[in-house]
Design an enzyme around this catalytic site. Structure first.
Site, PDB file in Angstrom:
ATOM      1  N   GLY A   1     -18.640  61.804  27.086  1.00 59.46           N
ATOM      2  CA  GLY A   1     -18.582  63.029  27.897  1.00 59.46           C
ATOM      3  C   GLY A   1     -18.023  62.782  29.296  1.00 59.46           C
ATOM      4  O   GLY A   1     -17.339  63.630  29.861  1.00 59.46           O
TER       5      GLY A   1
ATOM      6  N   GLU B   1     -30.020  57.831  33.839  1.00 59.20           N
ATOM      7  CA  GLU B   1     -31.360  57.824  33.242  1.00 59.20           C
ATOM      8  C   GLU B   1     -32.310  56.921  34.030  1.00 59.20           C
ATOM      9  O   GLU B   1     -33.477  57.245  34.198  1.00 59.20           O
ATOM     10  CB  GLU B   1     -31.262  57.413  31.771  1.00 59.20           C
ATOM     11  CG  GLU B   1     -30.663  58.542  30.932  1.00 59.20           C
ATOM     12  CD  GLU B   1     -30.187  58.111  29.565  1.00 59.20           C
ATOM     13  OE1 GLU B   1     -29.133  57.446  29.488  1.00 59.20           O
ATOM     14  OE2 GLU B   1     -30.849  58.438  28.576  1.00 59.20           O
TER      15      GLU B   1
ATOM     16  N   ASN C   1     -36.407  49.362  30.050  1.00 59.67           N
ATOM     17  CA  ASN C   1     -36.122  50.022  28.773  1.00 59.67           C
ATOM     18  C   ASN C   1     -36.136  48.927  27.715  1.00 59.67           C
ATOM     19  O   ASN C   1     -35.187  48.165  27.587  1.00 59.67           O
ATOM     20  CB  ASN C   1     -34.751  50.701  28.863  1.00 59.67           C
ATOM     21  CG  ASN C   1     -34.372  51.410  27.577  1.00 59.67           C
ATOM     22  OD1 ASN C   1     -35.069  51.293  26.569  1.00 59.67           O
ATOM     23  ND2 ASN C   1     -33.269  52.118  27.607  1.00 59.67           N
TER      24      ASN C   1
ATOM     25  N   HIS D   1     -33.241  62.172  24.494  1.00 63.12           N
ATOM     26  CA  HIS D   1     -32.314  62.150  25.646  1.00 63.12           C
ATOM     27  C   HIS D   1     -32.817  63.062  26.761  1.00 63.12           C
ATOM     28  O   HIS D   1     -32.029  63.553  27.575  1.00 63.12           O
ATOM     29  CB  HIS D   1     -30.895  62.639  25.258  1.00 63.12           C
ATOM     30  CG  HIS D   1     -30.114  61.683  24.416  1.00 63.12           C
ATOM     31  ND1 HIS D   1     -29.200  62.108  23.485  1.00 63.12           N
ATOM     32  CD2 HIS D   1     -30.074  60.329  24.392  1.00 63.12           C
ATOM     33  CE1 HIS D   1     -28.639  61.064  22.894  1.00 63.12           C
ATOM     34  NE2 HIS D   1     -29.162  59.972  23.426  1.00 63.12           N
TER      35      HIS D   1
ATOM     36  N   ARG E   1     -24.511  57.629  13.536  1.00 65.30           N
ATOM     37  CA  ARG E   1     -25.469  58.539  12.883  1.00 65.30           C
ATOM     38  C   ARG E   1     -24.751  59.795  12.404  1.00 65.30           C
ATOM     39  O   ARG E   1     -23.887  60.318  13.104  1.00 65.30           O
ATOM     40  CB  ARG E   1     -26.571  58.931  13.874  1.00 65.30           C
ATOM     41  CG  ARG E   1     -27.589  57.835  14.101  1.00 65.30           C
ATOM     42  CD  ARG E   1     -28.602  58.235  15.147  1.00 65.30           C
ATOM     43  NE  ARG E   1     -28.525  57.360  16.302  1.00 65.30           N
ATOM     44  CZ  ARG E   1     -29.047  57.610  17.498  1.00 65.30           C
ATOM     45  NH1 ARG E   1     -29.718  58.717  17.702  1.00 65.30           N
ATOM     46  NH2 ARG E   1     -28.921  56.759  18.480  1.00 65.30           N
TER      47      ARG E   1
ATOM     48  N   ARG F   1     -39.250  53.410  30.029  1.00 60.47           N
ATOM     49  CA  ARG F   1     -38.716  54.435  29.126  1.00 60.47           C
ATOM     50  C   ARG F   1     -39.478  54.321  27.805  1.00 60.47           C
ATOM     51  O   ARG F   1     -39.496  53.263  27.177  1.00 60.47           O
ATOM     52  CB  ARG F   1     -37.234  54.186  28.876  1.00 60.47           C
ATOM     53  CG  ARG F   1     -36.695  55.192  27.894  1.00 60.47           C
ATOM     54  CD  ARG F   1     -35.413  54.745  27.283  1.00 60.47           C
ATOM     55  NE  ARG F   1     -34.949  55.760  26.359  1.00 60.47           N
ATOM     56  CZ  ARG F   1     -34.138  55.502  25.354  1.00 60.47           C
ATOM     57  NH1 ARG F   1     -33.717  54.279  25.132  1.00 60.47           N
ATOM     58  NH2 ARG F   1     -33.757  56.469  24.565  1.00 60.47           N
TER      59      ARG F   1
END
Ligand code: ADP
Length: 393
Positions: free
Chosen positions: A325, A376, A9, A174, A233, A85
């Site tokens: 989360g 991921e 990544n 995502h 953001r 990625r």
């Protein structure tokens, strides 16, 4: 294919890597090279094959030098393929793609849609192709999982020519995370092809409606700025805000972009931090800015999930993932409390015990509620393997 896949990544000044073995119980070698190309203090940190952490100064390293150092850190373990990625695949890439010159050119063409990400991702592809000329390399796109969105979800109510001539539409991001956790929820619940609302809440945050393994709507749009509030953001604002800031305050487009991407969200609202742990601590000490920030953050997530429920023929449950989360029981509890008409019953004890990367079912009946740590890297490695198997079949 049983041997490990190297997942890369690559950002503009960093490279995250993970060597993902095919068996889930085998350890992963993983790490991060930072401050690349910034003149002198580049560093590689990670976990070696004995499970011990290391930190190595790389001096004035660029991406190629960092990848050489990463290769050394893999020791005797050799990958059979590399999975990259790639943030934006536009409309061209609906799934992972074997990288060749045509695919690189197509990713370059999509760079206008992700000017900060795709060129950096491609730098990693170029360096890796030079270093491993014989290894197959696969591009796995953040946007590809959302290419199943119907037109009613991906079109903006803008003049048609902006879509036709300039590809302006909602793409969503995502995708590897929403794909992974929704498939895992299918497997854990025994509901093959369920209807899930997934909330990926990390530094970047997005929600997604998944039905029978397909994304039907998601909160991010043309760029990863749309949707819920995030670490720095803003998420959704009135589209008239840009003109207002420009006309009334004389702000340049660059300044507006910078403020919405880097100085807003949890950081901007609280004036304190973009770190959820610090915000929760500040709220418990009575900081009013922190309390309001948490209220806005959770309300916007609940509102987004309620809106996305329109996309699903049937709602089976909710899935939480990402650093917030997975770890913040209070955020999960607040979001669930804001959705009383969904028929959700939270098991507060199990919720408060489900932290630090643990999978857990946190409902006490009603629709299912899951915490599922995202993976991921594992998803990118799986998609890489799958693509190569299909090609060789
Ligand atoms: P990224 O999107 O960069 O991969 P992560 O998914 O790691 O980031 O999420 C980072 C966020 O997770 C930060 O806001 C951090 O404060 C939050 N977080 C991590 N651990 C906890 C915790 N124990 N409680 C609350 N929030 C946490």
């Amino acid at each position: 294919m049983n041997a490990p896949v190297l997942v890369i990544n690559c950002g503009s000044s960093s490279i995250k890597y993970a060597l993902v073995p095919s068996a889930p119980d085998q350890p992963r070698l993983a790490g991060l090279a930072e401050r690349l190309g910034s003149g002198g203090d580049a560093r590689l940190k990670g976990i070696d094959s004995r499970g011990e952490s290391f930190s190595q100064a790389l001096g004035e390293a660029d991406h190629t030098r960092a990848l050489e150092a990463i290769l050394d850190r893999l020791e005797r373990h050799r990958p059979v393929a590399v999975g990259h990625r790639i943030v934006h695949g536009g409309e061209r890439f609906t799934r992972a793609a074997l990288i060749d010159d045509d695919v690189v050119a197509a990713i370059e063409q999509t760079s206008a849609l992700a000017p900060l990400h795709n060129p950096a991702n491609l730098e990693g592809v170029a360096a890796t192709r030079r270093l491993f000329p014989d290894l197959p390399q696969v591009a796995v796109f953040d946007t590809a999982f959302h290419q199943t969105l119907p037109a009613r979800a991906y079109r903006y109510a803008l003049p048609e020519a902006l879509y036709r001539d300039h590809a302006i539409r909602r793409y969503g991001f995502h995708g590897t995370s929403h794909a992974y956790v929704s498939r895992r929820a299918d497997a854990l619940s025994g509901l093959e092809g369920g209807g899930w609302l997934t909330a990926h809440l990390g530094n970047g945050c997005s929600t997604c409606a998944v039905w029978q393994g397909r994304s039907l709507d998601t909160s991010m749009g043309l760029t990863p700025l749309e949707g819920v509030a995030m670490g720095t953001r803003s998420g959704d604002v009135d589209p008239g805000l840009h003109a207002h800031l420009s006309r009334q305050l004389g702000w340049s487009l660059e300044r507006i972009d910078e403020v919405l991407n880097r100085n807003s969200g949890l950081l901007g609202l609280s004036g304190l931090t973009n770190d959820m742990r610090e915000l929760e601590a500040a709220e418990s000490q009575g900081h009013p800015g922190a309390a309001l920030t948490l209220e806005v953050f959770c309300y916007r997530i609940a509102k987004s999930l309620a809106a996305l429920s329109c996309a699903l023929p049937r709602l089976d449950g909710l899935v939480f993932t990402g650093g917030i989360g997975e770890n913040s029981a209070p955020v999960r509890e607040r979001v669930i409390a804001l959705l009383p008409h969904f028929g959700l019953q939270l098991n507060r004890t199990v919720n408060s015990e489900t932290v630090r990367g643990r999978e857990g079912r946190i409902d006490a009946g009603g629709r299912q509620l899951w915490v599922i740590p995202t993976d991921e890297e594992g998803q990118i490695a799986n998609e890489t393997r799958q693509r190569l198997q299909e090609i060789s079949a």
